[in-house]
Each structure stands twice: as C-alpha cells, then as structure tokens.
Write an enzyme that holds these catalytic residues in place. Structure first.
Site, PDB file in Angstrom:
ATOM      1  N   SER A 182       0.827  -1.207   0.000  1.00 23.53           N
ATOM      2  CA  SER A 182       0.000   0.000   0.000  1.00 23.53           C
ATOM      3  C   SER A 182       0.857   1.250   0.000  1.00 23.53           C
ATOM      4  O   SER A 182       1.966   1.261   0.565  1.00 23.53           O
ATOM      5  CB  SER A 182      -0.863  -0.024   1.260  1.00 23.53           C
ATOM      6  OG  SER A 182      -1.485   1.222   1.458  1.00 23.53           O
ATOM      7  N   TYR A 186      -1.573   0.124  10.309  1.00 24.47           N
ATOM      8  CA  TYR A 186      -1.885  -0.549   9.041  1.00 24.47           C
ATOM      9  C   TYR A 186      -0.691  -0.458   8.090  1.00 24.47           C
ATOM     10  O   TYR A 186      -0.167  -1.470   7.620  1.00 24.47           O
ATOM     11  CB  TYR A 186      -3.140   0.087   8.404  1.00 24.47           C
ATOM     12  CG  TYR A 186      -3.327  -0.293   6.957  1.00 24.47           C
ATOM     13  CD1 TYR A 186      -3.644  -1.594   6.603  1.00 24.47           C
ATOM     14  CD2 TYR A 186      -3.160   0.654   5.942  1.00 24.47           C
ATOM     15  CE1 TYR A 186      -3.795  -1.944   5.268  1.00 24.47           C
ATOM     16  CE2 TYR A 186      -3.315   0.311   4.615  1.00 24.47           C
ATOM     17  CZ  TYR A 186      -3.625  -0.989   4.280  1.00 24.47           C
ATOM     18  OH  TYR A 186      -3.766  -1.336   2.964  1.00 24.47           O
ATOM     19  N   LYS A 245       2.129  -3.457   6.895  1.00 21.83           N
ATOM     20  CA  LYS A 245       2.417  -3.771   5.481  1.00 21.83           C
ATOM     21  C   LYS A 245       3.910  -3.628   5.210  1.00 21.83           C
ATOM     22  O   LYS A 245       4.513  -4.442   4.512  1.00 21.83           O
ATOM     23  CB  LYS A 245       1.619  -2.832   4.570  1.00 21.83           C
ATOM     24  CG  LYS A 245       0.120  -3.090   4.561  1.00 21.83           C
ATOM     25  CD  LYS A 245      -0.224  -4.234   3.639  1.00 21.83           C
ATOM     26  CE  LYS A 245      -1.694  -4.561   3.611  1.00 21.83           C
ATOM     27  NZ  LYS A 245      -2.022  -5.734   2.810  1.00 21.83           N
TER      28      LYS A 245
HETATM   29  N1  UFG Z   1     -13.006  11.052   2.764  1.00 25.28           N
HETATM   30  C1  UFG Z   1     -14.023  12.002   2.927  1.00 25.28           C
HETATM   31  N2  UFG Z   1     -15.212  11.564   3.421  1.00 25.28           N
HETATM   32  C2  UFG Z   1     -15.427  10.267   3.780  1.00 25.28           C
HETATM   33  C3  UFG Z   1     -14.397   9.315   3.582  1.00 25.28           C
HETATM   34  C4  UFG Z   1     -13.202   9.761   3.062  1.00 25.28           C
HETATM   35  O1  UFG Z   1     -13.861  13.183   2.663  1.00 25.28           O
HETATM   36  O2  UFG Z   1     -16.531   9.959   4.243  1.00 25.28           O
HETATM   37  C5  UFG Z   1     -11.735  11.516   2.191  1.00 25.28           C
HETATM   38  C6  UFG Z   1     -10.548  11.156   3.049  1.00 25.28           C
HETATM   39  O3  UFG Z   1     -10.299  12.183   3.969  1.00 25.28           O
HETATM   40  C7  UFG Z   1      -9.460  11.004   2.000  1.00 25.28           C
HETATM   41  C8  UFG Z   1     -10.191  10.558   0.738  1.00 25.28           C
HETATM   42  O4  UFG Z   1     -11.565  10.858   0.975  1.00 25.28           O
HETATM   43  O5  UFG Z   1      -8.887  12.227   1.748  1.00 25.28           O
HETATM   44  C9  UFG Z   1     -10.049   9.091   0.467  1.00 25.28           C
HETATM   45  O6  UFG Z   1     -10.343   8.374   1.652  1.00 25.28           O
HETATM   46  P1  UFG Z   1     -10.524   6.794   1.689  1.00 25.28           P
HETATM   47  O7  UFG Z   1     -10.920   6.436   3.091  1.00 25.28           O
HETATM   48  O8  UFG Z   1     -11.411   6.366   0.577  1.00 25.28           O
HETATM   49  O9  UFG Z   1      -9.083   6.234   1.361  1.00 25.28           O
HETATM   50  P2  UFG Z   1      -7.649   6.626   2.004  1.00 25.28           P
HETATM   51  O10 UFG Z   1      -7.004   7.658   1.162  1.00 25.28           O
HETATM   52  O11 UFG Z   1      -7.780   6.858   3.453  1.00 25.28           O
HETATM   53  O12 UFG Z   1      -6.867   5.257   1.749  1.00 25.28           O
HETATM   54  C10 UFG Z   1      -5.883   4.893   2.619  1.00 25.28           C
HETATM   55  C11 UFG Z   1      -4.599   4.637   1.823  1.00 25.28           C
HETATM   56  C12 UFG Z   1      -4.693   3.343   1.101  1.00 25.28           C
HETATM   57  C13 UFG Z   1      -5.135   2.271   2.024  1.00 25.28           C
HETATM   58  C14 UFG Z   1      -6.462   2.608   2.603  1.00 25.28           C
HETATM   59  C15 UFG Z   1      -6.885   1.523   3.547  1.00 25.28           C
HETATM   60  O13 UFG Z   1      -4.367   5.693   0.901  1.00 25.28           O
HETATM   61  O14 UFG Z   1      -3.398   2.997   0.633  1.00 25.28           O
HETATM   62  O15 UFG Z   1      -6.337   3.805   3.326  1.00 25.28           O
HETATM   63  O16 UFG Z   1      -8.223   1.635   3.864  1.00 25.28           O
HETATM   64  F1  UFG Z   1      -5.192   1.078   1.385  1.00 25.28           F
END
Ligand code: UFG
Length: 326
Positions: free
Chosen positions: A115, A139, A143
């Site tokens: 990741s 997490y 990894k």
């Molecule tokens: N976000 C919102 N509202 C929400 C959920 C998310 O604004 O309800 C924003 C987050 O703040 C973030 C973006 O949307 O900026 C993406 O969020 P995600 O939760 O979809 O994904 P992440 O970027 O947090 O993913 C991270 C890592 C991945 C990892 C994953 C594990 O970038 O490598 O977490 O769940 F695999």
C-alpha cells in the site's frame, strides 16, 4: 495452481477472474471474515486462515501450488490505530505463516498487496518507490514490516516476490460480478454512492483546509480491474524470470480531490445529495499520487480503466445491479 489468499475479497475476487481469463488455475484461500462466499463463483476454494499454519499446510499439501497472490489482511486505518494488535497479528504474523508454508513446500513466487500507506506523509508527490517509508499508522507499518520480511526471505531462501503498492483502489467489475462491499464502509467512493442512492443522508467532506487546489484531499484512484491485470502481468513476469524481486507502485500518476469525486458522482448518477464540510480525519495526508514509471518499465503495465468517470460508473452499476446492503 495459484493460491490466492483473500481471493473472496474486493481486490482478490477481481484478480481471480483475471487469472482465469489469462489461463491460470486459481485456488481461493479465505476465512470469509470479510470476504464474500458469493464471490467464489465456481472457483476452487479452501476455507482457512493465514494465521493458522495447519490450514496453510493442508492447503499446500492438498493442491499443487506454483505461486501465491497474497491479498488477505486487515485494511482499516482507523481500526489499526485503536487495535494495532489485530494488524500485526493478521498482516505480519499471518504473512509470516504464509512465508513459512511456502518455504516448507518450495513455492518461490509471491505477489503481495502492499500500500501507499507504507510511505506515510510524503515529502514530495508523485511518490516514487524509492521515497522514504515512514508509515503513520499500524496498518501501513504492518504492510511495511511484511515487505521487509519478504526481502530477507528473498536473500536467505530465494523467494521471488513483487510488492505491489496500491494507491486508492476503487470501481467494480465491468460485468457487475464483484464490487466494493465493506462493513463498516470508510472509503470515499462507496460512501458517496450511498448518499447518491439515498441510503445515507449525506456524505462528509473530511477537511477543507488542506494545501491542495480546492482545499480537500487529493488521491490517486486506481480501478480495481487495472489492479487485477497488474497482478496477472506481474505473476507472468515473475514466473517467467523476466523481473527482479522489488516493489512497484500501482496508480495512475494523477489525482482527484474529494470535491471532484463528489461532483463526478452527482453528474454520473444524476442524483443530488448533501455534502457536509467537516473537520479533517486524523492521519490523512493532503495528497497521495503515484509515480508510475516503474510499473510501465518493469511490467509494461499502465492503468487503462482508471478515469474517475469510469470508476464511478462501474461502482454505481454494480451497486444498482446487486442492490447490495444499501
Ligand atoms: N473522505 C471524505 N469523506 C469520507 C471518507 C473519506 O472526505 O466519508 C476523504 C478522506 O479524507 C481522503 C479521501 O476521501 O482524503 C479518500 O479516503 P478513503 O478512506 O477512501 O481512502 P484513504 O485515502 O484513506 O486510503 C488509505 C490509503 C490506502 C489504504 C487505505 C486503507 O491511501 O493505501 O487507506 O483503507 F489502502
């Protein structure tokens, strides 16, 4: 046969389908804690846990395994901060059990779901594979710990591996067979689509004061079908002796903000929904974008399905078709 741990999960199921299309014989290995039995779809499956070495030993004894794709693991950043023990247990200890089972049975080829969370908060974007790895949550750290274990198994025991560092996996199978269905759901695109479907009253924008063009976080969304094809190409290259053991980023090389995702979802679904601006979520870096040159150079792979519209359209189609839990 190719053992696919977590083969009934989100990315694993798409990859099992791609393996079959490419002429491989996958064997799903899953404990169905988060995987879906409905995703097996006739593929041979073994119910087992990577943390249980007896389960692994039985699977390796019963089937002629030539290589392993390792997807099984825990992947919720927030949960990992509250319960780090679960993450080291499954992602590190479970991974080590797998490495030991492979060593005992002389299986040399392994592709691991890593990741971009292993990089932590990047010093610069796009992030290349040589960027420092300083994870900011258990997490990402679990990894990274497994990545390091693979490297030492390579040195000591001749393991041949690829560590594929995904950016933000999203989207669903074009034929609607599989899609993203986590419980609880924390990822942006499924939550946006739940709001579009009227199943959630709103979607939250988690932070509007980031140093990005529109103040919201930027992510490199990569279509799950592209991830699946990267695994197949990686496996072919690894087993064909055409690639050295190494880490490879899987992303598109460009990012979309939270606001852009919401706008695209409104346009594609034709549904309006409320987006509430709230505080930042702890641990979210402002921007994560992959440098993708190595994937192209080493595997000949680039993302082809990963435009934001295509990602959202496929996820919406799957959700509408299955009416899954919404
Ligand atoms: N976000 C919102 N509202 C929400 C959920 C998310 O604004 O309800 C924003 C987050 O703040 C973030 C973006 O949307 O900026 C993406 O969020 P995600 O939760 O979809 O994904 P992440 O970027 O947090 O993913 C991270 C890592 C991945 C990892 C994953 C594990 O970038 O490598 O977490 O769940 F695999």
């Amino acid at each position: 046969m190719i053992l696919v741990t977590g083969g009934a999960g989100y990315i694993g199921s798409h990859t099992v389908k791609a393996l079959k299309k490419a002429g491989f014989q996958p064997l799903i290995f899953d404990n169905f804690s988060t995987g879906h039995r409905a995703f097996i779809k006739g593929t041979p499956a073994f119910e087992g846990d990577i943390c249980n070495s007896d389960d692994l030993a039985r699977a390796f004894a019963e089937y002629p395994i030539d290589g392993v794709l390792h997807f099984a693991g825990r992947a919720l950043v927030g949960e990992s901060i509250e319960k780090p023990e679960l993450y080291y247990e499954t992602n590190l200890h479970g991974g080590l059990s797998l490495l030991n089972a492979m060593k005992t049975c002389g299986v040399k080829f392994l592709i691991f779901s890593s990741s971009c969370a292993t990089y932590g908060t990047p010093q610069q974007v796009p992030i290349s594979e040589d960027h420092a790895q300083n994870p900011i949550n258990p997490y990402g750290d679990s990894k990274l710990a497994f990545e390091r274990a693979m490297r030492w198994f390579h040195e000591a025991h001749g393991l041949r591996y690829l560590s594929l560092r995904y950016f933000n996996a999203a989207g669903a199978d074009a034929e609607g067979e599989f899609g993203e269905d986590h419980d609880p759901e924390t990822h942006l695109i499924p939550l946006v689509l739940k709001a579009a479907a009227g199943r959630h009253p709103e979607v939250k924008i988690l932070g509007t004061d980031y140093p990005t063009p529109d103040g919201t976080c930027v992510r490199d969304y990569i279509h799950v079908t592209d991830l699946a094809s990267a695994h197949v190409m990686g496996l072919e290259a690894l087993m064909g002796g055409r690639v050295e053991s190494q880490a490879i980023n899987l992303g598109t090389g460009s990012g979309c903000s939270v606001r852009e995702v919401i706008e695209a979802a409104r346009r594609i679904t034709g549904k309006d929904f409320f987006a509430r601006e709230t505080a930042r979520r702890p641990g979210d870096p402002p921007a994560l974008i992959a440098a993708v040159d190595r994937a192209k150079k080493v595997l000949g792979w680039t993302a082809v399905e990963s435009g934001l519209d295509n990602i959202i359209r496929s996820a919406w189609n799957w959700a509408s078709k299955t009416n899954q839990a919404w």
